[in-house]
Design an enzyme around this catalytic site. Structure first.
Site, PDB file in Angstrom:
ATOM      1  N   ARG A  16     -19.657  16.100 -14.206  1.00  0.00           N
ATOM      2  CA  ARG A  16     -19.366  16.486 -12.822  1.00  0.00           C
ATOM      3  C   ARG A  16     -18.280  15.639 -12.161  1.00  0.00           C
ATOM      4  O   ARG A  16     -17.824  15.945 -11.068  1.00  0.00           O
ATOM      5  CB  ARG A  16     -20.653  16.465 -11.988  1.00  0.00           C
ATOM      6  CG  ARG A  16     -21.476  17.739 -12.208  1.00  0.00           C
ATOM      7  CD  ARG A  16     -22.702  17.755 -11.338  1.00  0.00           C
ATOM      8  NE  ARG A  16     -23.746  16.881 -11.849  1.00  0.00           N
ATOM      9  CZ  ARG A  16     -24.733  16.389 -11.115  1.00  0.00           C
ATOM     10  NH1 ARG A  16     -24.796  16.664  -9.836  1.00  0.00           N
ATOM     11  NH2 ARG A  16     -25.657  15.627 -11.658  1.00  0.00           N
ATOM     12  N   GLU A 154     -40.566  15.133 -14.797  1.00  0.00           N
ATOM     13  CA  GLU A 154     -39.183  15.449 -14.435  1.00  0.00           C
ATOM     14  C   GLU A 154     -39.158  16.698 -13.568  1.00  0.00           C
ATOM     15  O   GLU A 154     -39.995  17.585 -13.724  1.00  0.00           O
ATOM     16  CB  GLU A 154     -38.340  15.661 -15.700  1.00  0.00           C
ATOM     17  CG  GLU A 154     -38.076  14.398 -16.484  1.00  0.00           C
ATOM     18  CD  GLU A 154     -37.400  13.341 -15.634  1.00  0.00           C
ATOM     19  OE1 GLU A 154     -36.234  13.521 -15.256  1.00  0.00           O
ATOM     20  OE2 GLU A 154     -38.050  12.319 -15.321  1.00  0.00           O
ATOM     21  N   ARG A 333       5.502 -11.478  -0.524  1.00  0.00           N
ATOM     22  CA  ARG A 333       5.229 -11.144  -1.920  1.00  0.00           C
ATOM     23  C   ARG A 333       4.813 -12.375  -2.727  1.00  0.00           C
ATOM     24  O   ARG A 333       4.884 -13.498  -2.227  1.00  0.00           O
ATOM     25  CB  ARG A 333       6.467 -10.465  -2.496  1.00  0.00           C
ATOM     26  CG  ARG A 333       6.708  -9.095  -1.849  1.00  0.00           C
ATOM     27  CD  ARG A 333       8.097  -8.576  -2.137  1.00  0.00           C
ATOM     28  NE  ARG A 333       8.396  -8.600  -3.568  1.00  0.00           N
ATOM     29  CZ  ARG A 333       9.632  -8.586  -4.073  1.00  0.00           C
ATOM     30  NH1 ARG A 333      10.661  -8.554  -3.270  1.00  0.00           N
ATOM     31  NH2 ARG A 333       9.810  -8.616  -5.370  1.00  0.00           N
ATOM     32  N   ALA A 423      26.984 -17.912  12.673  1.00  0.00           N
ATOM     33  CA  ALA A 423      26.481 -16.541  12.543  1.00  0.00           C
ATOM     34  C   ALA A 423      27.479 -15.669  11.784  1.00  0.00           C
ATOM     35  O   ALA A 423      28.689 -15.871  11.879  1.00  0.00           O
ATOM     36  CB  ALA A 423      26.220 -15.949  13.915  1.00  0.00           C
ATOM     37  N   ARG A 440      34.257 -16.679   8.603  1.00  0.00           N
ATOM     38  CA  ARG A 440      34.284 -15.629   9.606  1.00  0.00           C
ATOM     39  C   ARG A 440      35.748 -15.272   9.848  1.00  0.00           C
ATOM     40  O   ARG A 440      36.599 -16.153   9.938  1.00  0.00           O
ATOM     41  CB  ARG A 440      33.650 -16.163  10.888  1.00  0.00           C
ATOM     42  CG  ARG A 440      33.284 -15.100  11.885  1.00  0.00           C
ATOM     43  CD  ARG A 440      32.831 -15.779  13.146  1.00  0.00           C
ATOM     44  NE  ARG A 440      31.465 -16.270  13.111  1.00  0.00           N
ATOM     45  CZ  ARG A 440      30.969 -17.099  14.046  1.00  0.00           C
ATOM     46  NH1 ARG A 440      31.716 -17.540  15.021  1.00  0.00           N
ATOM     47  NH2 ARG A 440      29.718 -17.488  13.970  1.00  0.00           N
TER      48      ARG A 440
END
Ligand code: UD1
Ligand code: CA
Length: 460
Positions: A16, A154, A333, A423, A440
């Site tokens: 089943r 049974e 992770r 930056a 930059r």
């Protein structure tokens, strides 16, 4: 103490389930049903533990290949529970007591089984029985007027009157080893299913004038088995409810006990608070006062006292010191190690990296294969470029360095102590300590420059 042999019946086909996988290998809380039964059995410290297997036998044995101390008994044809036990006893020749369990009944409690075994002192055969509202499908316990057990019938062999009996056989029993061997070898299969019924040993014991005792599980559905996926899902919920209760007993606050799933082992200190829809997997250790926000998934994680994991964070293989703050929306992770008071904010991914005390990676960054010192500030949008398409390289950022936003650190590379990265830099060579390094394009302005304008329709 008397010798104990546990026999686990697991040869049934499980039609089943409609699955290629043998039934006892279907997972409950991520582990095979049979593993739960074996765990409980092992806690009773039996001298011997046997599993009767049949359908999908090789798969079952393989799944437990690294588990020592199991005697595997093959039942080629499933001729009934009595036949299965007979096969096990023939190959084991046990002494003392035999306890029979089912491989597809995973929630039985150790205490229940201990009570059953303790009752062996007063009876050759002890049955685990239960009164239930809907006894359909189960074997019914037959008693005489004095309440003494006479046998089990049974469902398929029962009369109308017998079907009204609400005391059922859970299938679990404990018996004297020699007596049980004698009885199962005397079984016949003249019944509705043409099987050797283990349940017929009860009448044989009674016929020999031996005492049959009964014990009952503490929880109404400890003895529920799995025959299809609906029952499997039901037992999963039961199991999870139990995990939630155990955690609350330990001092954990669950905002909704029905919305936590534990698929592994959780160790928790005092005053831990877990919000809704959290999954804890593998080995999870939560220190005192840890707070887990809603919709978080933690696998193999150790968090020190006072850590906060904000909503929608996914952590695997993570270790954090005290008062670390993680998330919301963090993805940590394996190999992530965060020292005390580190802060990892939203949309940050970290992999195989150490982050030192008090360092901050607050927004939109990827830090992989890196060593980050203490009190480092990593600006928004910083990426460690750790992979050249073939090999992984390390990035080292020393104490108190400051990485300006939107920078790429092309590994292997080292940012010196106290260094500042302007930056928008792409850093390809080591940056010296205590200096400003930037890469930059100089900023230009064109005076008088005009934006293009849209042409008007129909105009000229
Ligand atoms: C059995 C009991 C019934 C009890 C019920 C509880 C018998 C005859 N009946 O019925 O009284 O109320 O359990 O769930 O024992 N198995 C084998 N080899 C076999 C047959 C079965 O290993 O040849 C294993 C199955 O894999 C399963 C367990 O024995 O784990 C029970 O078998 P199942 O067919 O489910 O028994 P029931 O008919 O439910
Ligand atoms: Ca069954």
């Amino acid at each position: 103490m008397e010798e104990l042999t546990v026999v686990v019946l697991a040869a049934g086909q499980g039609t089943r389930m409609r699955s290629r996988r043998p039934k006892v290998l279907h997972p409950l809380a991520d582990r095979p049903l049979l593993a739960h039964v074996l765990d409980t059995a092992e806690r009773l410290q039996p001298q011997r533990l046997a599993v009767v297997y049949g359908h999908g036998g090789d798969q079952v044995r393989e799944a437990f290949a690294d588990r020592p101390g199991i005697t595997w008994v093959h039942q080629a044809e499933q001729l009934g529970t009595g036949h299965a036990v007979a096969q096990a006893l023939t190959s084991l020749e046990p002494k003392g007591t035999v306890l029979v369990l089912y491989g597809d009944v995973p929630l039985l409690r150790e205490e229940t089984l201990r009570e059953l075994l303790a009752a062996r002192a007063e009876a050759e055969l002890v049955l685990l029985t239960a009164r239930i509202d809907d006894p359909r499908g189960y074997g019914r316990i037959l008693r005489d007027e004095a309440g003494r057990v006479q046998g089990i019938v049974e469902e398929k062999d029962a009369s109308e009157a017998q079907r009204l009996i609400d005391e059922v056989n859970t299938g679990v029993l404990a018996a004297g080893a020699e007596a049980l061997a004698r009885w199962v070898n005397a079984l016949e299969r003249s019944n509705a299913q043409g099987e050797y019924y283990l349940t017929d040993v009860v009448a044989l014991a009674v016929a020999e004038g031996l005492a049959v005792a009964t014990r009952h599980p503490r929880e109404a559905d400890e003895f529920l088995g799995v025959n299809d996926r609906v029952q499997l899902a039901h037992l999963e919920r039961r199991y999870q409810r139990r995990q939630a209760q155990d955690l609350m007993q330990l001092g954990v606050t669950l905002r909704d006990p029905a919305r936590l799933d534990v698929r592994g082992r959780v160790e928790a200190g005092r005053d831990v608070v877990i919000d809704v829809d959290v999954i804890l997997e593998g080995e999870v250790v939560l220190g005192d006062g840890v707070e887990i926000g809603p919709f978080c998934h933690l696998k193999d994680v150790r968090l020190g006292p006072g850590c906060k994991v904000l909503s929608h964070s996914v952590l695997e293989g993570v270790e954090a010191g005290e008062e670390v703050s993680i998330g919301p929306f963090a993805r940590l992770r394996p190999g992530t190690n965060l020292a005390a008071r580190a802060k990892v904010g939203n949309f940050v991914e970290i992999k195989n990296a150490q982050v030192g005390e008090g360092s901050k990676i607050n927004h939109l960054s990827y830090v992989g294969d890196a060593e980050v010192g203490r009190e480092v500030n990593i600006g928004a949008g910083t990426i460690t470029c750790n992979y050249d398409g073939a090999n992984k390289h390390r990035t080292i950022i020393e104490d108190r360095a400051f990485i300006g936003s939107d920078s790429q650190l092309v590994a292997p590379v080292r940012i010196g102590e106290g260094a500042t990265i302007g930056a928008g830099s792409t850093i390809t060579r080591d940056a010296p300590p205590h200096a400003l390094t930037l890469s930059r394009v100089p900023q230009k302005t064109r005076e008088g420059w005009q934006r293009p304008v849209k042409r008007k329709k129909g105009g000229s």
